[in-house]
Write an enzyme that holds these catalytic residues in place. Structure first.
Site, mmCIF file in Angstrom:
data_model
loop_
_atom_site.group_PDB
_atom_site.id
_atom_site.type_symbol
_atom_site.label_atom_id
_atom_site.label_comp_id
_atom_site.label_asym_id
_atom_site.label_seq_id
_atom_site.Cartn_x
_atom_site.Cartn_y
_atom_site.Cartn_z
ATOM 1 N N GLU A 19 2.621 4.491 7.807
ATOM 2 C CA GLU A 19 1.253 3.993 7.627
ATOM 3 C C GLU A 19 1.225 2.548 7.153
ATOM 4 O O GLU A 19 0.234 1.829 7.379
ATOM 5 C CB GLU A 19 0.478 4.889 6.656
ATOM 6 C CG GLU A 19 0.921 4.857 5.208
ATOM 7 C CD GLU A 19 1.991 5.879 4.849
ATOM 8 O OE1 GLU A 19 2.093 6.241 3.667
ATOM 9 O OE2 GLU A 19 2.726 6.306 5.767
ATOM 10 N N LYS B 148 -13.504 -8.060 -2.733
ATOM 11 C CA LYS B 148 -12.863 -9.380 -2.693
ATOM 12 C C LYS B 148 -11.719 -9.401 -1.690
ATOM 13 O O LYS B 148 -11.552 -10.365 -0.945
ATOM 14 C CB LYS B 148 -12.305 -9.756 -4.076
ATOM 15 C CG LYS B 148 -13.320 -10.065 -5.138
ATOM 16 C CD LYS B 148 -12.679 -10.763 -6.341
ATOM 17 C CE LYS B 148 -11.547 -9.978 -6.984
ATOM 18 N NZ LYS B 148 -11.968 -8.688 -7.570
ATOM 19 N N GLY C 42 3.813 12.254 -1.869
ATOM 20 C CA GLY C 42 3.405 12.657 -3.210
ATOM 21 C C GLY C 42 4.634 12.863 -4.075
ATOM 22 O O GLY C 42 5.767 12.749 -3.608
ATOM 23 N N HIS D 172 7.342 5.797 5.425
ATOM 24 C CA HIS D 172 5.883 5.677 5.351
ATOM 25 C C HIS D 172 5.392 4.770 6.477
ATOM 26 O O HIS D 172 5.110 3.582 6.256
ATOM 27 C CB HIS D 172 5.464 5.103 3.996
ATOM 28 C CG HIS D 172 5.603 6.060 2.863
ATOM 29 N ND1 HIS D 172 4.587 6.905 2.471
ATOM 30 C CD2 HIS D 172 6.648 6.326 2.040
ATOM 31 C CE1 HIS D 172 5.002 7.643 1.449
ATOM 32 N NE2 HIS D 172 6.247 7.319 1.173
ATOM 33 N N CYS E 212 7.017 11.629 4.294
ATOM 34 C CA CYS E 212 7.696 11.637 3.000
ATOM 35 C C CYS E 212 7.728 13.057 2.412
ATOM 36 O O CYS E 212 8.486 13.893 2.867
ATOM 37 C CB CYS E 212 7.035 10.637 2.050
ATOM 38 S SG CYS E 212 8.028 10.258 0.573
#
Length: 554
Positions: free
Chosen positions: A520, A17, A353, A518, A380
């Protein structure tokens, strides 16, 4: 009043979706409309921030520090609009808001019920997130028939009743399974899914039919007949080789025209220019080079936990017409002396993590990359592992560690952040007893880069902004000692209190960089991200025997 497109799912979950909605949004954006997107999630968690990555996948962070569903990552990769906490709403947050209002006495002693109080709060959140846009797409999480989704479905039914078809559209994505034994597609699940939706007062305007292959016209006519949907509005969504080609596929079938006609937006739109998406698809299908990247993480059995990392690596390759092959490695498996899994790898990325499980494997991975001159990119926790590795094995700080994993470490080179400034400049504090949820350094933060460093070269500017999600940080007590041992601190927060980027000198390692943020979360297929582009280029250069390569742009 912003026209709203509500996207629901039927038969089974995980049909896509979010991808379908984001693809339509990208087409509407390409036609000149100001578009936003929103996710309504039926789980009772206030946000995904404390949910297990194995269950929920990645927690996606927005500029304003909201911890959201990974679907918001899909949205931002497909559209230019930057989203916020307003764009991600859960049942937990709705109930939290309603209960807070009840405690304040806002309901004047009324009995608080699902209808109207919960549904009204849902509608208020929708109005708040979508105000000021030409069109908004709103994805309802889960599957029609789930008890958890009912308040959201009732709320959007009310919206359609009040606003009418010119201001609210229902788009239903459903499964048309292919039965190999019979050699045919089956439409009955779709018919039953629409029947379930109609039983609660929602008649779809558009059906998106997910299948392994294109749904033939004869089956589309059959679906239209039994679901009371126009044949033109029964859209085939077959499996495709390149997900970023979905906007092109939906444009070909005229899905955007259905929206424009129903909302009467003809005078606001131009012809769609999807040349950027065509270029992305071409770069994926016709690479000029390829590299092998190892991703050493804690949650590799559930790769959705690193969805944005994987996509950002591929984006970095796209900008150089390079195919990026990912080798997923469990950090715990690298805690011994056997590092053979990292042989024949062109680059190593260690993502974020939490917790001590697998941390020593990440430290060993950093040591291997540093000593073997393999391009290393730490994100991180991957940065913290690199700092611990350097402290132990280069700066001779025996038993150096993060206090997250060893509070008794004689050299806590990574420690808990007790005070920091938010993106809005407000001071936040925490300690060991603070709640886990919503108590991290979150959101977009600016940082200043040191001239002459790899980070400054890759970014191409002095000040950059990245999104953060962490509780622990480089311990400033060890800054001078580690710098004297050769570690380069190439990025710091604007107030100079937090270390943001570390690296190794270029004369000792070809490409070793680790950041606390981060990056990304800011990478897109059309633009990539400087750090990922630079990392993939370094991997290509290693593969080419250290030869400097010229970037081949997509």
């Amino acid at each position: 009043m912003t026209p709203l497109i509500f996207v629901t799912g039927g038969v089974v979950s995980s049909l896509g979706k979010g991808i379908a909605a984001a693809s339509l949004a990208s087409i509407l954006e390409a036609r000149g409309l100001k578009v936003t997107m929103m996710k309504l999630d039926p789980y009772i968690n206030v946000d995904p921030g404390t949910m297990s990555p194995f269950q929920h996948g990645e927690v996606y962070v927005t500029d304003d520090g909201a911890e959201t569903d990974l679907d918001l990552g899909h949205y931002e990769r497909y559209v230019r609009t930057r989203l916020s906490r307003k764009n991600s709403v859960t049942t937990g947050r709705i109930y939290e808001n309603v209960i807070r209002k009840e405690r304040r006495g806002d309901y004047l002693g009324a009995t608080v019920q699902v209808i109207p109080h919960i549904t009204d709060e849902i509608r208020r959140c929708i109005d708040e997130a979508t105000a000021g846009f030409d069109v908004a797409l709103i994805e309802i999480g889960g599957t029609v028939g789930d008890i958890e989704s009912l308040p959201f479905l009732e709320a959007i039914r009310q919206v359609r009743t009040e606003r009418g078809a010119e201001k609210a559209m229902f788009m239903h994505l459903t499964l048309v399974p292919y039965i190999a034994a019979a050699g045919e597609l089956k439409t009955k699940p779709t018919q039953h899914s629409v029947k379930e939706l109609r039983s609660i007062g929602i008649q779809p305007d558009v059906l998106l039919c997910r299948s392994e292959q294109a749904v033939p016209d004869s089956e589309r006519r059959k679906i239209a007949l039994f679901t009371n949907v126009s044949e033109r509005a029964v859209i085939s969504c077959p499996d495709i080789d390149v997900l970023y080609g979905m906007p092109l596929e939906l444009l070909r079938q005229g899905l955007d025209e259905l929206v424009i006609d129903q909302f009467k937006l003809r005078d606001k739109v131009a012809a769609a220019d999807l040349s950027e998406w065509a270029a992305v698809v071409d770069a994926v299908k016709h690479p000029l080079d390829e590299v092998n990247i190892a991703v050493v993480g804690k949650y590799v059995d559930h790769q959705d936990a690193y969805k944005s990392v994987a996509e950002a690596l591929r984006h970095g390759g796209l900008r150089q017409r390079t195919k990026v092959n990912l080798k997923w490695l469990e950090a715990q498996d690298l805690e011994g002396s056997d590092m053979s899994a990292l042989q024949d790898i062109d680059g190593i990325l260690v993502p974020g993590g939490f917790g001590d499980r697998g941390f020593e494997g990440k430290v060993q991975t950093s040591k291997f990359a540093r000593e073997q001159k393999v391009p290393y990119f730490g994100i991180c926790y991957g940065m913290q592992a690199a700092v611990v590795d350097y402290a132990r094995h280069v700066a001779d700080l025996d038993a150096a560690n993060s206090t997250e994993n060893d509070r008794q470490s004689p050299h806590p080179v990574i420690g808990l952040i007790t005070e920091w400034r938010t993106a809005t400049g407000e001071v936040e504090k925490r300690d060991e007893k603070s709640d886990l949820g919503g108590t991290m350094r979150l959101g977009l933060q600016e940082q200043r880069l040191k001239p002459g460093t790899l980070a400054r070269e890759v970014y191409g500017k002095d000040v950059v902004a990245e999104r953060h999600r962490h509780r622990y940080e480089f311990n400033n007590r060890y800054r001078t000692q580690l710098e004297d041992a050769g570690l380069v601190i190439s990025g710091k927060s604007m107030d100079d209190t937090l270390v943001e980027v570390v690296e190794l000198p270029r004369d000792t390692h070809p490409w070793f960089l680790a950041c606390q943020a981060h990056p990304e979360f800011l990478s897109t297929p059309r633009d990539g991200h400087p750090l990922f582009i630079g990392f993939v280029r370094a991997a290509r250069e290693k593969k080419a025997g250290g030869k400097l390569l010229k970037e081949a742009r997509a």
